[in-house]
Design an enzyme around this catalytic site. Structure first.
Site, PDB file in Angstrom:
ATOM      1  N   ARG A  45      -6.791  -6.887   3.545  1.00  0.00           N
ATOM      2  CA  ARG A  45      -8.076  -6.201   3.653  1.00  0.00           C
ATOM      3  C   ARG A  45      -8.482  -6.173   5.124  1.00  0.00           C
ATOM      4  O   ARG A  45      -8.226  -7.123   5.869  1.00  0.00           O
ATOM      5  CB  ARG A  45      -9.172  -6.909   2.836  1.00  0.00           C
ATOM      6  CG  ARG A  45      -9.038  -6.755   1.321  1.00  0.00           C
ATOM      7  CD  ARG A  45      -9.289  -5.319   0.886  1.00  0.00           C
ATOM      8  NE  ARG A  45      -9.321  -5.167  -0.568  1.00  0.00           N
ATOM      9  CZ  ARG A  45      -8.280  -4.842  -1.307  1.00  0.00           C
ATOM     10  NH1 ARG A  45      -7.083  -4.686  -0.718  1.00  0.00           N
ATOM     11  NH2 ARG A  45      -8.385  -4.688  -2.614  1.00  0.00           N
TER      12      ARG A  45
ATOM     13  N   GLU B  10     -13.378   1.127   6.841  1.00  0.00           N
ATOM     14  CA  GLU B  10     -12.546   2.138   6.192  1.00  0.00           C
ATOM     15  C   GLU B  10     -13.444   3.206   5.590  1.00  0.00           C
ATOM     16  O   GLU B  10     -14.422   2.857   4.924  1.00  0.00           O
ATOM     17  CB  GLU B  10     -11.679   1.514   5.096  1.00  0.00           C
ATOM     18  CG  GLU B  10     -10.523   0.698   5.607  1.00  0.00           C
ATOM     19  CD  GLU B  10      -9.592   0.238   4.487  1.00  0.00           C
ATOM     20  OE1 GLU B  10      -9.660   0.810   3.374  1.00  0.00           O
ATOM     21  OE2 GLU B  10      -8.816  -0.688   4.721  1.00  0.00           O
TER      22      GLU B  10
ATOM     23  N   HIS C 262      -4.578   2.893   3.980  1.00  0.00           N
ATOM     24  CA  HIS C 262      -4.680   2.044   2.780  1.00  0.00           C
ATOM     25  C   HIS C 262      -3.887   2.652   1.620  1.00  0.00           C
ATOM     26  O   HIS C 262      -4.423   2.870   0.522  1.00  0.00           O
ATOM     27  CB  HIS C 262      -6.148   1.846   2.375  1.00  0.00           C
ATOM     28  CG  HIS C 262      -6.367   0.554   1.631  1.00  0.00           C
ATOM     29  ND1 HIS C 262      -7.567  -0.119   1.659  1.00  0.00           N
ATOM     30  CD2 HIS C 262      -5.534  -0.179   0.831  1.00  0.00           C
ATOM     31  CE1 HIS C 262      -7.473  -1.205   0.908  1.00  0.00           C
ATOM     32  NE2 HIS C 262      -6.251  -1.268   0.401  1.00  0.00           N
TER      33      HIS C 262
END
Length: 308
Positions: free
Chosen positions: A224, A252, A271
């Site tokens: 993450r 993000e 991602h």
């Protein structure tokens, strides 16, 4: 009882369910398929989890949330005490492990530079050759769960030296504790991050962590974004002393004007580490198994406890 899932195409993938289960497709928080009462099992979607979480106060009968993701950080703080949260541990192992291996090879063999040269129609042999190689590298995997184990299994045939670290040491499995990182980092050519985002791991990769990595080392983040302090990460990478492959960032999506984009020693992907064609089938197979377990009163798999 009712079970809500996000995709109509997922219904046949659940497998045979008890007659007492009614499956409904809830793919729009603003337009629900029925009254939320009676919904005991919920499989939310990957995208828009915070907005989906706003449904929780209306789901009075909810007992199980089965996440499609390996990470549960977006749900832990909003979870009612009567609801069991389960993640998709093992579902993402193969795809994320492939991304990690691919990203490492891409950086070591300088594929990004070669792609840029191809776009310029340039034969860049002198620019990039000779490249580095994976063979003989010392690899430190921070996060020794199912994905970390999958990554280790795929890297072993490349002739690397593997070291794994986890929240607590597991001597019988040759897994070190994260408290040993100050000693382990200077001996690692490649550091792979595969930890969940918790209060303990947020900002784990700080200036001290990065400074402990040897010159020329490669940092790979497939966990993450907030696991790494973004300011410390950029400051270290901007020197060119180490390089990175990042499937996750903070924030993000990464803003178009973020200076991280412009660093030639950084590979950024949006991602997508787990996003492969077979993912949804695996997610729904797990959800179907969990639904049957819930109806039968059997223990659920992958229950999230203390963020893990």
């Amino acid at each position: 009882m009712k079970a809500w899932i996000p995709h109509k195409s997922g219904i046949p993938l659940l497998g045979e369910l008890p007659p007492s289960v009614t499956v409904e497709v809830a793919d729009d928080a603003a337009q629900l398929p029925s009254d939320p009462s009676g919904v005991e099992f919920w499989l939310p979607t990957f995208i828009g989890q915070p907005s989906n979480a706003a449904l929780l106060p209306r789901l009075h009968d909810l007992r199980v949330i089965q996440l499609p993701s390996a990470g549960a950080d977006a749900w832990i703080r909003v979870l009612p005490p009567t609801v069991t949260l389960c993640d998709a541990r093992s579902v993402h192992d193969s795809s994320t492990a492939e991304w990690v291996v691919g990203a490492i090879l891409a950086q070591l063999r300088r594929f990004p530079a070669l792609v840029r040269a191809q776009q310029r129609h340039e034969w860049a042999h002198r620019e990039v050759a000779p490249t580095d190689e994976l063979y003989g590298k010392r690899v430190l995997i921070v996060g020794a769960g199912s994905i970390g184990t999958a990554v280790a299994a795929r890297l072993a045939p490349f002739g690397v030296t593997l070291t794994l670290a986890a929240r607590t040491a597991r001597p019988e499995e040759n897994v070190h504790a994260v408290t040993e990182l100050p000693r382990l980092l200077p001996e690692a050519d490649i550091v792979i991050l595969l930890v969940p985002l918790t209060e303990q791991t947020r900002g784990l990769i700080d200036a001290r962590f990065l400074a402990a990595m040897p010159d020329g080392a490669l940092l790979v983040n497939a966990s993450r974004g907030p696991v790494a302090d973004p300011e410390a990460l950029y400051a270290e990478l901007a020197t060119g002393r180490i390089q990175a492959a990042l499937d996750v960032t903070e924030p993000e999506p990464l803003p178009a004007d973020d200076p991280l984009w412009g660093l030639p020693n950084v590979l950024i992907t949006p991602h997508v580490g787990a996003m492969v064609h077979g993912l949804m089938a695996r997610v729904y197979r797990l959800a179907g198994d969990q639904l049957r377990r819930h109806v039968a009163g059997e223990p659920l798999l992958n229950q999230v406890v203390n963020g893990y």
